[in-house]
Design an enzyme around this catalytic site. Structure first.
Site, PDB file in Angstrom:
ATOM      1  N   GLU A 110       0.789  -1.225   0.000  1.00 29.39           N
ATOM      2  CA  GLU A 110       0.000   0.000   0.000  1.00 29.39           C
ATOM      3  C   GLU A 110       0.825   1.281   0.000  1.00 29.39           C
ATOM      4  OE1 GLU A 110      -3.151   0.302  -0.374  1.00 29.39           O
ATOM      5  OE2 GLU A 110      -3.845  -1.761  -0.127  1.00 29.39           O
ATOM      6  N   SER A 381     -42.404 -29.047  44.686  1.00 25.11           N
ATOM      7  CA  SER A 381     -41.738 -29.457  45.929  1.00 25.11           C
ATOM      8  C   SER A 381     -40.326 -28.908  46.077  1.00 25.11           C
ATOM      9  CB  SER A 381     -41.704 -30.982  46.013  1.00 25.11           C
ATOM     10  OG  SER A 381     -43.011 -31.497  46.152  1.00 25.11           O
TER      11      SER A 381
END
Length: 701
Positions: A110, A381
Site C-alpha cells: 500500500e 416441591s
C-alpha cells in the site's frame, strides 16, 4: 589634411565610453531589478501565506471521526465470548498487538515509502502519472496510507475537486498531529477487510479465529490483500484471486528486501485454515447470557446503548466457559431433538454469587425468550427447603419432628377454608415420618403440617431474605410451591444454603472498561448472613437424602461422584431439580412454553440434566464435603421414636442438629431401659464418632 571617421581609429573599431554603455543597459537592468524585487516580495508573501496556512492547519482541530468500535463481552478467563456492534464489527488494538508480518505486508503493497514522505509520495505520484499516461487510463493510484486514512475518517469517496482539496488538508493535519506509528495504527484499526470486519483485530478473528498479534506470515499476506477489493480478494468470495494477490504481496516483500525468496515461496504454498462464515465463533456462545449482560449494562448500570454498540467497551463477566459448555451439552442431550419440550439451566457459585452458566432455552435462533427469568413456573416441591429452613430456624421443628403421612384435610383462615393436599400418585407412608424422610420422599402432607405449624407469613419472610421476590400469598398451598418462581431466584436461594446461610448477590458483570481502559463500573456484590450457619448445614444434611436410596433423586445418584444436596419438584406442567455442591448451586427446569402437561417420562428429564451438568462442570475439581460449622452436633437417633438410639434400635441413624435441639431421651421401644448408663454410652460413642467425622471433613478439605 587628415580626416577621421567616427568610430574608427587606425582602421580599428572604436569603443564607446563606459558611461555610454551603462546608459544603454539601464532600462533592462531596471526591469530586472523590479522583477527580482516583485518576485522576492511575491515569494516572501507566498512563504508567509504558506506558513500561516500550515500554522492554521496545525492549530485547527481535526474533524471528529465517527469510527464505531465493537464492544466485547469476556468470560471469567478473559476470553472474548461475544461482541456488540452496530453494523461495523471493529475492535481497536494498539499497533504492538498487530502482527509485524501484517504491518510489513500492508506497507509493502500500500505505501512503501510511508516512513519517508510527509503525507504525499511525490515519487509515487510521478511514477503513477507516467504509467497512466503510457496506458492512457487510470491504471495506478498513488494515495498514501495517510491520504487513505484522511478519506476514510472524514470524507466520502466522491470524485470532486473540493473533496480532493479537503483530503489534502486533512492529510497534512494528520501528519502534523500524529506520529507515523500512530497514523499506521489508526489505519490498521480502521480499514475494511470485508464481511463486516473493520480493522486488523476483527479481520483476524473473522477469517482465522485468532488475535491480530497471532497472525502468521501467510495469513498476514492474505489479509493485507483484501482491502484493495474485499468482494474480489476475499478468500470466501474467490480463493484464486485471494491466493494470487497473497503471492503478489509476498513477492513485493522479497523485492523490497523484507523477505527471503524461500520464505515467500513457503508462505505462498501454505494451506491456510479459515473459520467458516456463520459459525458459533462469530455468532458467539451463551446467547441468553449475552442478552442478560446487555440488559444489565443498559437498564441497570446505565451504559448508553450507543456506547455499548459503538464505543468499544469491554465487559468482563463471570461466565465460566467450561461450565457453559457443560450446561449447553447437558440440556441438548437431556431432551430428544425432535421434542418441543423446553429447558432452562442457571448455575451460580454460592461462595461469590458469580453466575457461571446460563441456558435460557434449547434453541436461541428460533426463540430468544430466556426461561431462566420466567416467573410463570411453579417450583412445586423444590420450594419445600425454604419452608423447612424456616421451621428449623424458628425452632418449631427439628429433623426428628414427626407428622403422620396419611390423607389429611387442613382448615385455615379461622376455620372458614379447607385444604386437602395429596401425595404424588397418592402414595402415603401410612405412619409417622420425620423431616428427613419427608424431604427424601417429597411428602406433601408433612410439608403442609409444617407450614401450618410455623405459619406461612414467616415462610414468605424467609423467601424474601433468600432473594425470592415473586408474588406469594400466606396460604397452606404455599408449602407445595404453588406460586411461580423463576429458576434464577431458586438457584440464588439454594446458593445461600450452600454458603452457610450467607446470601451473595448474584453477579454477572465484574467490570466494564471504556476503549482506553478506563474503568466505568466495578462490581461490589453485597453479602448478608440471612440464615444461621448451623441451621443451613442441618438443612443441607437433610437434603442430601434426596439422592440416597428411596429419595426422589436417587436414580441419578450414580452419575454424581461428589457430595450433593438438592430437591426435586414436579407439577402437572413443570419439573425441577434444584441442588448444590459447595462450589455450584444450580436450578434446572423442564416443561413446555404453553403449559402443556408433562408425561411421566418428560417429568424425569430435569434430574439427569442436573447430574450430567454438575459432574461435567466440576470435573477438574476434587469432590468436597459441605463444611461443618460451629453449633452443630451429630447423634444417633431412632427414626421410629425420634429419640436417641439405644443399643437395641435396629435402624439407628446419624442425624445432625443445631446444638441444643438434639433429643436427650433414649428410645425405649426396642428393649432399651433408657438408663443413664445407656445415655452415657451413646453420648460417648457419638463423641468419638463426631471427632472422627470432623477429622475426615478436615482431611477432605
Amino acid at each position: 589634411m587628415m580626416k577621421f571617421r567616427i568610430g574608427q581609429s587606425g582602421g580599428r573599431k572604436r569603443r564607446l565610453p563606459v558611461s555610454i554603455q551603462l546608459e544603454k543597459w539601464m532600462p533592462l537592468l531596471a526591469r530586472v531589478k523590479r522583477w527580482l524585487l516583485y518576485s522576492g516580495a511575491a515569494l516572501l508573501l507566498m512563504f508567509i501565506a504558506a506558513f500561516c496556512f500550515l500554522y492554521y492547519l496545525r492549530v485547527q482541530a481535526l474533524p471528529a471521526s465517527a469510527i464505531s468500535q465493537t464492544s466485547q463481552m469476556l468470560d471469567a478467563q478473559g476470553h472474548v465470548i461475544d461482541t456488540f456492534h452496530a453494523g461495523e464489527n471493529r475492535q481497536s488494538v494498539p499497533l504492538k498487538q498487530i502482527s509485524p508480518y501484517l504491518v510489513e505486508a500492508t506497507l509493502a503493497i500500500e505505501d512503501q515509502r510511508f516512513y519517508d514522505h510527509l503525507g504525499f509520495d511525490m515519487r509515487g505520484m510521478a511514477r503513477a502519472a507516467l504509467i497512466n499516461v503510457e496506458h492512457m487510463s487510470r491504471k495506478q493510484g498513488a494515495s498514501t496510507l495517510t491520504q487513505q486514512l484522511a478519506r476514510n475518517l472524514y470524507l466520502t469517496h466522491e470524485r470532486t475537486w473540493s473533496r480532493k482539496l479537503k483530503e489534502a488538508m486533512y492529510t497534512i493535519q494528520l501528519e502534523m498531529h500524529y506520529s507515523k506509528d500512530e497514523i499506521l495504527a489508526l489505519y490498521l484499526n480502521q480499514i475494511y477487510y470485508g464481511h463486516g470486519a473493520y480493522g486488523a483485530e476483527a479481520a483476524a478473528q473473522l477469517y482465522f479465529g485468532k488475535h491480530a498479534s497471532e497472525l502468521t506470515l501467510a495469513e498476514s499476506a492474505m489479509l493485507a490483500g483484501i482491502p484493495k477489493g474485499p468482494k474480489y480478494y476475499s478468500p470466501y468470495m474467490d480463493m484464486k484471486n485471494a491466493k494470487d494477490r497473497q503471492r503478489t504481496i509476498l513477492q513485493t516483500m522479497v523485492n523490497q528486501g523484507i523477505l527471503q525468496q524461500e520464505a515467500a515461496e513457503a508462505a505462498g504454498a501454505e494451506l491456510l485454515s479459515f473459520v467458516p462464515l456463520g459459525t458459533s465463533k462469530q455468532t458467539g456462545m451463551a446467547p441468553y447470557f449475552r442478552d442478560y449482560i446487555r440488559y444489565m449494562a443498559v437498564d441497570k448500570l446505565g451504559i448508553d446503548e450507543r456506547t455499548l454498540s459503538e464505543g468499544g467497551i469491554r465487559i468482563y463477566t463471570t461466565l465460566d466457559p467450561d461450565a457453559q459448555r457443560a450446561a449447553e451439552e447437558a440440556v441438548a442431550a437431556g431432551i430428544p431433538e425432535d421434542s418441543e419440550q423446553q429447558a432452562a439451566l442457571v448455575s451460580i457459585d454460592p461462595r461469590t454469587g458469580y453466575i457461571k452458566a446460563m441456558v435460557g432455552g434449547r434453541d436461541y435462533r428460533s426463540n430468544q425468550y430466556n426461561r431462566v427469568f420466567a416467573k410463570t413456573r411453579q417450583p412445586g416441591s423444590s420450594f419445600k427447603p425454604v419452608l423447612y429452613l424456616t421451621a428449623l430456624q424458628e425452632g418449631v421443628l427439628t429433623p426428628v419432628s414427626q407428622f403422620k403421612s396419611t390423607p389429611t384435610i387442613f382448615t385455615y383462615d379461622e376455620g372458614r377454608k379447607t385444604y386437602s393436599p395429596s401425595n404424588y400418585n397418592s402414595k402415603y407412608a401410612g405412619d409417622f415420618i420425620d423431616m428427613r424422610q419427608a424431604i427424601a420422599s417429597s411428602d406433601n402432607i408433612y410439608a403442609v403440617n409444617s407450614i401450618m405449624t410455623v405459619g406461612p407469613e414467616k415462610v414468605i419472610g424467609m423467601a424474601r431474605k433468600l432473594g425470592i421476590d415473586s408474588p406469594m400469598k400466606p396460604v397452606p398451598s404455599l408449602a407445595l410451591g404453588t406460586f411461580p418462581i423463576s429458576p434464577f431466584e431458586m438457584a440464588s436461594a439454594f446458593g445461600t444454603f450452600a454458603n452457610g446461610g450467607v446470601r451473595m448477590e448474584p453477579t454477572a458483570i465484574l467490570r466494564i472498561e471504556d476503549s482506553k481502559g478506563k474503568v466505568l463500573y466495578e462490581a461490589q456484590p453485597a453479602s448478608e448472613q440471612v440464615v444461621d450457619a448451623a441451621h443451613a448445614y442441618v438443612l443441607t444434611s437433610l437434603m442430601e437424602s434426596v439422592f440416597d436410596t428411596g429419595g426422589t433423586g436417587n436414580r441419578v445418584s450414580a452419575m454424581i461422584k461428589r457430595p450433593v444436596a438438592g430437591k426435586t419438584g414436579t407439577t402437572a406442567t413443570d419439573a425441577w431439580l434444584v441442588g448444590y455442591t459447595p462450589e455450584l448451586a444450580t436450578a434446572v427446569w423442564v416443561g413446555y412454553d404453553k403449559g402443556r402437561k408433562l408425561t411421566s417420562v418428560e417429568a424425569r428429564r430435569a434430574a439427569p440434566i442436573f447430574a450430567s451438568y454438575t459432574e461435567a462442570a466440576l470435573s477438574a475439581i476434587p469432590p468436597k464435603i459441605f463444611p461443618l460449622p460451629d453449633g452443630v452436633v451429630s447423634v444417633y437417633v431412632d427414626p421410629d421414636s425420634g429419640k436417641l438410639a439405644g443399643k437395641g434400635c435396629p435402624n439407628r441413624r446419624l442425624e445432625s442438629f443445631v446444638s441444643g435441639t438434639q433429643p436427650v431421651e433414649v428410645c425405649g421401644l426396642h428393649g432399651d431401659a433408657g438408663s443413664e448408663a445407656s445415655q452415657e454410652n451413646s453420648a460417648r460413642e457419638e463423641k468419638s464418632r463426631g471427632w472422627w467425622k470432623q477429622l475426615k471433613r478436615w482431611w477432605t478439605n
